[in-house]
Design an enzyme around this catalytic site. Structure first.
Site, PDB file in Angstrom:
ATOM      1  N   GLU A  63       0.822  -1.205   0.000  1.00  0.00           N
ATOM      2  CA  GLU A  63       0.000   0.000   0.000  1.00  0.00           C
ATOM      3  C   GLU A  63       0.862   1.263   0.000  1.00  0.00           C
ATOM      4  O   GLU A  63       2.060   1.227   0.261  1.00  0.00           O
ATOM      5  CB  GLU A  63      -0.913   0.018   1.234  1.00  0.00           C
ATOM      6  CG  GLU A  63      -2.008  -0.994   1.166  1.00  0.00           C
ATOM      7  CD  GLU A  63      -2.992  -0.905   2.318  1.00  0.00           C
ATOM      8  OE1 GLU A  63      -4.005  -1.599   2.246  1.00  0.00           O
ATOM      9  OE2 GLU A  63      -2.743  -0.150   3.290  1.00  0.00           O
ATOM     10  N   GLU A  74      -1.628 -10.042  -6.365  1.00  0.00           N
ATOM     11  CA  GLU A  74      -1.777 -10.801  -7.605  1.00  0.00           C
ATOM     12  C   GLU A  74      -0.949 -10.180  -8.731  1.00  0.00           C
ATOM     13  O   GLU A  74      -0.275 -10.880  -9.486  1.00  0.00           O
ATOM     14  CB  GLU A  74      -3.258 -10.842  -8.027  1.00  0.00           C
ATOM     15  CG  GLU A  74      -4.156 -11.522  -7.016  1.00  0.00           C
ATOM     16  CD  GLU A  74      -4.759 -10.575  -5.978  1.00  0.00           C
ATOM     17  OE1 GLU A  74      -5.834 -10.902  -5.454  1.00  0.00           O
ATOM     18  OE2 GLU A  74      -4.167  -9.512  -5.679  1.00  0.00           O
ATOM     19  N   CYS A 111      -9.518  -8.213  -6.690  1.00  0.00           N
ATOM     20  CA  CYS A 111     -10.269  -7.009  -7.032  1.00  0.00           C
ATOM     21  C   CYS A 111     -10.503  -6.961  -8.544  1.00  0.00           C
ATOM     22  O   CYS A 111      -9.917  -7.742  -9.307  1.00  0.00           O
ATOM     23  CB  CYS A 111      -9.516  -5.758  -6.560  1.00  0.00           C
ATOM     24  SG  CYS A 111      -8.041  -5.361  -7.537  1.00  0.00           S
ATOM     25  N   CYS A 114      -7.328  -6.526 -10.671  1.00  0.00           N
ATOM     26  CA  CYS A 114      -6.541  -7.757 -10.747  1.00  0.00           C
ATOM     27  C   CYS A 114      -7.207  -8.784 -11.654  1.00  0.00           C
ATOM     28  O   CYS A 114      -6.535  -9.489 -12.404  1.00  0.00           O
ATOM     29  CB  CYS A 114      -6.299  -8.337  -9.365  1.00  0.00           C
ATOM     30  SG  CYS A 114      -5.056  -7.408  -8.447  1.00  0.00           S
TER      31      CYS A 114
END
Length: 160
Positions: A63, A74, A111, A114
């Site tokens: 992050e 990923e 997500c 990804c």
């Protein structure tokens, strides 16, 4: 006319139903989850990709206070795989996630960004990439392709 989209996947109620190779992928993904840097969301993700040459490439989410600069586990794993083994093709990817404030009894999927990247890599690999997920209560989930997670996918066929 209304159409329904169904998602097909296999539920494995215990790790004994995983192959040794799949158990290894999950172990590596879990170790990567511990290396995740998630001070803002407290959502830790680890991934491990098995390539057709037997190599396993790990990744963890990273992050940043400027959220658009974050990188998901990923994508870290996929981009690392293709730079380390340009001719390699992905076979399976195990993904694990943890939120210390919430226990989840369903698969935590990648997500949307990804999913789109995984789909592009499936096209690049010229084969589906099996996606393996798990919940916080010991169940495992097998998706034969990212297309099962992104049924109305945008791909290169729209750009011809």
């Amino acid at each position: 006319m209304e159409k329904k989209i169904t998602v097909e996947y296999e539920v494995l109620d215990h790790s004994d139903k995983l192959t040794d190779q799949e158990k290894n992928l999950f172990e590596i993904a879990e170790k990567q989850m511990e290396l995740a840097y998630a001070p803002y969301s407290n959502f830790y993700v680890g991934a491990a990709i098995l390539l057709d040459n037997g190599a396993v490439i790990p990744g963890s989410n990273q992050e940043n206070a400027a959220y658009p600069l974050c990188m998901c586990a990923e994508r870290v794993a996929l981009y690392s795989a293709i730079t380390q083994y340009p001719q390699g093709k992905g076979v399976k990817m195990a993904i694990v996630a943890n939120n210390p404030h919430l226990k989840v009894d369903k698969p935590i999927p990648p997500c949307g960004s990804c999913r789109q990247v995984i789909l592009e890599f499936e096209n690049r690999f010229e084969r589906p990439l099996e996606i393996l997920l798990k919940d916080d209560f010991g169940k495992y989930y097998r998706f034969k392709s990212c297309r099962q997670l992104l049924p109305l996918a945008f791909d290169g066929s729209f750009l011809q």
